[in-house]
Motif scaffolding. Structure first.
Motif, short mmCIF file in Angstrom:
data_model
loop_
_atom_site.label_atom_id
_atom_site.label_comp_id
_atom_site.label_asym_id
_atom_site.label_seq_id
_atom_site.Cartn_x
_atom_site.Cartn_y
_atom_site.Cartn_z
N VAL A 176 0.85 -1.20 0.00
CA VAL A 176 0.00 0.00 0.00
C VAL A 176 0.88 1.25 0.00
CG1 VAL A 176 -1.86 1.22 1.17
CG2 VAL A 176 -1.76 -1.28 1.25
N THR B 292 -0.47 1.49 -5.39
CA THR B 292 -0.80 0.32 -4.58
C THR B 292 -0.81 -0.89 -5.50
OG1 THR B 292 -2.08 1.60 -2.98
CG2 THR B 292 -2.54 -0.76 -3.12
N ILE C 274 -5.12 -4.66 3.10
CA ILE C 274 -4.75 -3.24 3.09
C ILE C 274 -4.68 -2.71 4.50
CG2 ILE C 274 -5.57 -0.93 2.45
CD1 ILE C 274 -6.67 -2.22 -0.15
#
Length: 318
Positions: free
Chosen positions: A183, A230, A299
């Motif tokens: 991320v 990401t 995430i």
């Protein structure tokens, strides 16, 4: 369905090589029996290598490895080392003249954190691949491709937060769905429950600002390049074609929308791979929905497992 450790999954292995001084690294996902792979690229500035192999119109039906790395486009040479490693072990597509490993790679831009002149190279790629051939690491946070990851950078890296590499996997019956993600977003990060957990800070870092509001403060066309992206993969042992995997990857993108705001901007290079390693028949809609669920959790884990002090974060932000 139950949460499981990726160490219990034999269809793929994961390993990392990190430069903790320079704040960059590389992660290798190796498929011992190969995998069909599709992809979804929603960001405006991806740094990638061999991603056409994931499209339905290309011949390759069996990818040997995925590489997630730092260093922006400079770091794409890490795949050279991964290919050298796999070739030395007799792994790859047999052309009749040499075995050519099929390796796809995507990189984040982490040159704004740590040392901008040091990036993952072939040696790091080879080292990570050798580890992946030996077993799986379940490490998360500031490891591999996540070593230099950060988020919430619309007003500069020093106003953002540290992020990293995250994992989450579940099993339902015989089928597993796993998500692995690095991320490194322009936007803010939210937990699956909707709570903001990282992102743009106020100047004094005592509270958060809203990145979408900051983006819309100026709606005139401009170059917003601030170094993002990401990159992630969802992997299942359910059987799907490359075309179906591209659809699953696009369904997984809804996790990016839930967890990252804003997302998919021209200042991001957001990419998702979807891989199938097995022969179990399953409904594409169910697996796509589960892929989005596990990606949201991965995430969240990438951020929470990479937390460091503000002092350390600011010291390494360029």
């Amino acid at each position: 369905m139950n949460e499981i450790s990726i160490k219990s999954i034999k269809d793929f292995s994961v390993a990392h090589e990190s430069d903790h001084e320079a704040k960059t690294g590389v992660t290798v996902i190796y498929f011992p029996n190969g995998a069909a792979v599709g992809s979804d690229i929603s960001g405006g500035g991806p740094a990638s290598r061999e991603t056409p192999l994931t499209t339905p119109t290309t011949a390759a039906d069996c990818i040997n490895a995925l590489v997630l790395g730092g260093g922006s486009a400079f770091g794409l040479c890490a795949a050279d080392g991964v290919m050298q490693c796999l070739e030395s072990h007799g792994i790859g597509y047999d052309t009749g003249f040499a075995r050519v490993p099929l390796v796809c790679q995507s990189d984040i831009f982490d040159l704004n954190y740590g040392k901008s002149n040091i990036r993952p190279n072939a040696e790091m790629g080879r080292a990570a691949c050798e580890k992946a051939l030996s077993g799986t690491s379940d490490e998360q946070g500031n490891i591999g491709c996540g070593t230099g990851a950060s988020v919430g950078k619309i007003k500069g890296t020093k106003r953002g937060d540290k992020s990293g590499f995250g994992i989450y996997a579940i099993k339902t019956g015989e089928i597993f769905v796993a998500a692995l993600v690095c991320v490194n977003a322009l936007g803010d990060i939210f937990s699956p429950s909707g709570k903001k957990i990282a992102g743009l800070h106020t100047q004094d870092r005592r509270s958060f600002e809203d990145s979408t509001d900051a983006l819309c403060e100026n709606i005139t066309p401009r170059d917003m390049f601030t170094g993002n992206t990401t990159i992630g993969a969802v992997i299942t042992n359910a059987k799907f074609s490359k075309a179906e995997l591209c659809k699953i990857a696009s369904m997984t993108r809804s996790a990016y929308s839930r967890s990252i705001r804003p997302v998919g901007t021209m200042a991001d290079g957001d990419t998702i791979y979807a891989a199938s390693t097995g022969k179990i028949c399953a409904d594409i809609n169910a697996i796509g929905a589960l892929a989005a669920r596990v990606m949201s959790r991965a995430i969240e884990s990438a951020v929470l497992s990479a937390k460091i002090s503000d002092e350390e974060f600011l010291k390494n932000s360029l």
